[in-house]
Design an enzyme around this catalytic site. Sequence first.
Site, PDB file in Angstrom:
ATOM      1  N   LYS A  25      11.055 -78.169  63.719  1.00 49.66           N
ATOM      2  CA  LYS A  25      11.291 -76.789  64.166  1.00 49.66           C
ATOM      3  C   LYS A  25       9.985 -76.042  64.404  1.00 49.66           C
ATOM      4  O   LYS A  25       9.996 -74.952  64.966  1.00 49.66           O
ATOM      5  CB  LYS A  25      12.128 -76.047  63.124  1.00 49.66           C
ATOM      6  CG  LYS A  25      13.587 -76.440  63.125  1.00 49.66           C
ATOM      7  CD  LYS A  25      14.386 -75.460  62.283  1.00 49.66           C
ATOM      8  CE  LYS A  25      15.845 -75.881  62.194  1.00 49.66           C
ATOM      9  NZ  LYS A  25      16.607 -74.966  61.305  1.00 49.66           N
ATOM     10  N   LYS A  26       8.887 -76.570  63.930  1.00 51.33           N
ATOM     11  CA  LYS A  26       7.608 -75.915  64.191  1.00 51.33           C
ATOM     12  C   LYS A  26       7.417 -75.684  65.686  1.00 51.33           C
ATOM     13  O   LYS A  26       6.974 -74.617  66.111  1.00 51.33           O
ATOM     14  CB  LYS A  26       6.461 -76.762  63.650  1.00 51.33           C
ATOM     15  CG  LYS A  26       5.137 -76.435  64.292  1.00 51.33           C
ATOM     16  CD  LYS A  26       4.070 -76.180  63.316  1.00 51.33           C
ATOM     17  CE  LYS A  26       2.809 -75.731  63.994  1.00 51.33           C
ATOM     18  NZ  LYS A  26       2.412 -76.613  65.110  1.00 51.33           N
ATOM     19  N   ASP A  27       7.757 -76.691  66.501  1.00 48.27           N
ATOM     20  CA  ASP A  27       7.719 -76.535  67.963  1.00 48.27           C
ATOM     21  C   ASP A  27       9.110 -76.125  68.414  1.00 48.27           C
ATOM     22  O   ASP A  27       9.869 -76.918  68.971  1.00 48.27           O
ATOM     23  CB  ASP A  27       7.246 -77.835  68.608  1.00 48.27           C
ATOM     24  CG  ASP A  27       5.824 -78.177  68.196  1.00 48.27           C
ATOM     25  OD1 ASP A  27       4.913 -77.423  68.553  1.00 48.27           O
ATOM     26  OD2 ASP A  27       5.636 -79.180  67.485  1.00 48.27           O
ATOM     27  N   LEU A  71      -1.142 -88.060  61.959  1.00 47.13           N
ATOM     28  CA  LEU A  71       0.062 -87.718  61.204  1.00 47.13           C
ATOM     29  C   LEU A  71      -0.252 -86.944  59.924  1.00 47.13           C
ATOM     30  O   LEU A  71      -1.246 -87.215  59.241  1.00 47.13           O
ATOM     31  CB  LEU A  71       0.816 -89.003  60.869  1.00 47.13           C
ATOM     32  CG  LEU A  71       1.152 -89.868  62.086  1.00 47.13           C
ATOM     33  CD1 LEU A  71       1.878 -91.126  61.651  1.00 47.13           C
ATOM     34  CD2 LEU A  71       1.959 -89.101  63.107  1.00 47.13           C
ATOM     35  N   HIS A  72       0.584 -85.965  59.615  1.00 49.04           N
ATOM     36  CA  HIS A  72       0.482 -85.189  58.375  1.00 49.04           C
ATOM     37  C   HIS A  72       1.859 -85.130  57.735  1.00 49.04           C
ATOM     38  O   HIS A  72       2.820 -85.743  58.265  1.00 49.04           O
ATOM     39  CB  HIS A  72      -0.099 -83.801  58.651  1.00 49.04           C
ATOM     40  CG  HIS A  72       0.599 -83.070  59.761  1.00 49.04           C
ATOM     41  ND1 HIS A  72       1.925 -82.699  59.701  1.00 49.04           N
ATOM     42  CD2 HIS A  72       0.159 -82.657  60.979  1.00 49.04           C
ATOM     43  CE1 HIS A  72       2.264 -82.070  60.804  1.00 49.04           C
ATOM     44  NE2 HIS A  72       1.210 -82.042  61.620  1.00 49.04           N
ATOM     45  N   HIS A 122       4.963 -84.714  59.906  1.00 48.57           N
ATOM     46  CA  HIS A 122       5.498 -85.917  60.550  1.00 48.57           C
ATOM     47  C   HIS A 122       6.256 -86.783  59.545  1.00 48.57           C
ATOM     48  O   HIS A 122       7.311 -87.342  59.855  1.00 48.57           O
ATOM     49  CB  HIS A 122       4.354 -86.752  61.149  1.00 48.57           C
ATOM     50  CG  HIS A 122       3.580 -86.064  62.220  1.00 48.57           C
ATOM     51  ND1 HIS A 122       2.319 -85.536  62.003  1.00 48.57           N
ATOM     52  CD2 HIS A 122       3.886 -85.799  63.511  1.00 48.57           C
ATOM     53  CE1 HIS A 122       1.875 -84.996  63.131  1.00 48.57           C
ATOM     54  NE2 HIS A 122       2.802 -85.135  64.059  1.00 48.57           N
ATOM     55  N   MET A 148       2.185 -87.479  68.565  1.00 53.10           N
ATOM     56  CA  MET A 148       0.900 -87.714  69.223  1.00 53.10           C
ATOM     57  C   MET A 148      -0.106 -88.235  68.191  1.00 53.10           C
ATOM     58  O   MET A 148      -1.315 -88.148  68.397  1.00 53.10           O
ATOM     59  CB  MET A 148       0.397 -86.440  69.890  1.00 53.10           C
ATOM     60  CG  MET A 148       1.377 -85.943  70.982  1.00 53.10           C
ATOM     61  SD  MET A 148       0.592 -85.038  72.331  1.00 53.10           S
ATOM     62  CE  MET A 148      -0.113 -83.646  71.449  1.00 53.10           C
ATOM     63  N   SER A 182      -0.146 -78.687  60.998  1.00 52.78           N
ATOM     64  CA  SER A 182      -0.394 -78.988  62.410  1.00 52.78           C
ATOM     65  C   SER A 182      -1.676 -79.794  62.511  1.00 52.78           C
ATOM     66  O   SER A 182      -2.628 -79.563  61.759  1.00 52.78           O
ATOM     67  CB  SER A 182      -0.550 -77.689  63.202  1.00 52.78           C
ATOM     68  OG  SER A 182      -1.166 -77.954  64.450  1.00 52.78           O
ATOM     69  N   SER A 183      -1.683 -80.720  63.460  1.00 51.97           N
ATOM     70  CA  SER A 183      -2.917 -81.492  63.665  1.00 51.97           C
ATOM     71  C   SER A 183      -4.070 -80.584  64.048  1.00 51.97           C
ATOM     72  O   SER A 183      -5.225 -80.887  63.772  1.00 51.97           O
ATOM     73  CB  SER A 183      -2.702 -82.532  64.768  1.00 51.97           C
ATOM     74  OG  SER A 183      -1.671 -83.418  64.387  1.00 51.97           O
TER      75      SER A 183
END
Lengths: 274, 274
Positions: free
Chosen positions: B144-146, B29-30, B33, B26, B181-182
């Site tokens: 894997k965060k989500d 980016l960090h 990503h 989405m 996380s954004s």
Amino acid sequence: MKIITDISELRENLSQEQKIAFVPTMGNLHSGHLALIDQANQLADCVIVSIFVNRLQFLPHEDFNRYPRTFEEDCNALSAQNVKIVFAPDEKILFPTPQEFLLALPPVADILEGKFRPGFFRGVATIVLKLFNIIQPEFAIFGKKDYQQLHIVRKMVQQLNLPVEIIANETVRAADGLALSSRNQYLDEAQRSEACRLYQTLLRIKQKINSGSKNFQTLQESAISNLEQHGWKVDYISIHQRSTLLFAQASDQDLVVLGAAWLNNTRLIDNLEI
Amino acid sequence: MKIITDISELRENLSQEQKIAFVPTMGNLHSGHLALIDQANQLADCVIVSIFVNRLQFLPHEDFNRYPRTFEEDCNALSAQNVKIVFAPDEKILFPTPQEFLLALPPVADILEGKFRPGFFRGVATIVLKLFNIIQPEFAIFGKKDYQQLHIVRKMVQQLNLPVEIIANETVRAADGLALSSRNQYLDEAQRSEACRLYQTLLRIKQKINSGSKNFQTLQESAISNLEQHGWKVDYISIHQRSTLLFAQASDQDLVVLGAAWLNNTRLIDNLEI
């Protein structure tokens, strides 16, 4: 012609093909199916036909178990049709675990067939999606006999951005007008001779609308009552917009009249574009 | 690197590619990503990243409008990463008409995130399905965060027979353990320094289970109460089977502990495999 039951073997066989035309069927093939296959042969070098009686699209009380299964005859017919692959998976291949991811469909799936067979189009759309993902065809050919199904599959392709082109084929009819269907063989001789009245009824509505008749309600009601007088139990006779399948208004152009009715235990459907 | 907004132009560009690795994002980016993109580069010559803030996965009261959009910075970051194509459609491209075909998901979509964000996974699964159909990648990389999202996407791929391999990438963390996380940028300085307590809490549970602790209920409750004492509002801290994501029993092996909690108006999630 190869008969393949396994998904990875199928994908292996298809990986070299440039253009695939796909005809999904539940088997028990008749001339209506063969017309779809003719169409497929005009579109691509590699024609693949699936034969799978899809449990997801039968209601619990419906004819899943008695649905005619004639695999050997089907393969004989297909081998004369320039079909490259018959994909005939058993249920464990397509449903190794219970199918829990299903499609949620728009309201057009809840009218006509969807009203009388709740869940039917969810089952159809889900299996068609799975087969498209397995086969990745460039073209898929569907008959206009299942008009609402064709509409919903087309919409699914648009809305899910599926990389496949849906081709519609005209309904194939017996000499007396009865639309060919695997379920016709449930009819005894007297029922078979009565069965063409559904087509004739739709044809009369088409003629009346083409002659300027605008009172759709009356046309529908008198058609239903005529069928009932001849022993039919009518689910619907209904006039719709072709492009949206919404109920037609008197001002609409491009109509289609659809019907579903029972002769004893056999449910027949048909439609005519107007 | 090409930036493409149109579906047919994208398909045109991808038609010559043999192996595509796809990273859906989405935007904003960090390093998390970028780790997914590194992974993609190891799998295929053609890496494509999508940037699309998907309205379908936000509840009406959620942060769809304030979700950080940093398209220019994102493209700058991606151009240094051997990305071949950025697919950045606007909403009219992906939803030319309201999305009426959605996925109906199994019960695992109604626990954890699904319980607190009803409809979230339906929105995620539907957009991922659309993007897969548009891009037809060989690989798709998810973090894997989500964790629950990864689980559901994997199950969707199996159950819908999608011709794509899902690759999971480890969560990328800040020095203090906070998962990138954004949404971290919603945190002020004090909150940012408090935020790593979520990770530390999950880590403590992992350590206790690895030391033989079996009373999951107590572990969860004391973790929640500890977070609450530090000003968090906790949605869940919950121990699950890794393979099914069902709630874990004391006898289960291969566990994962998942957490979601609020610091003021910012909702953070994290998880640790055990």
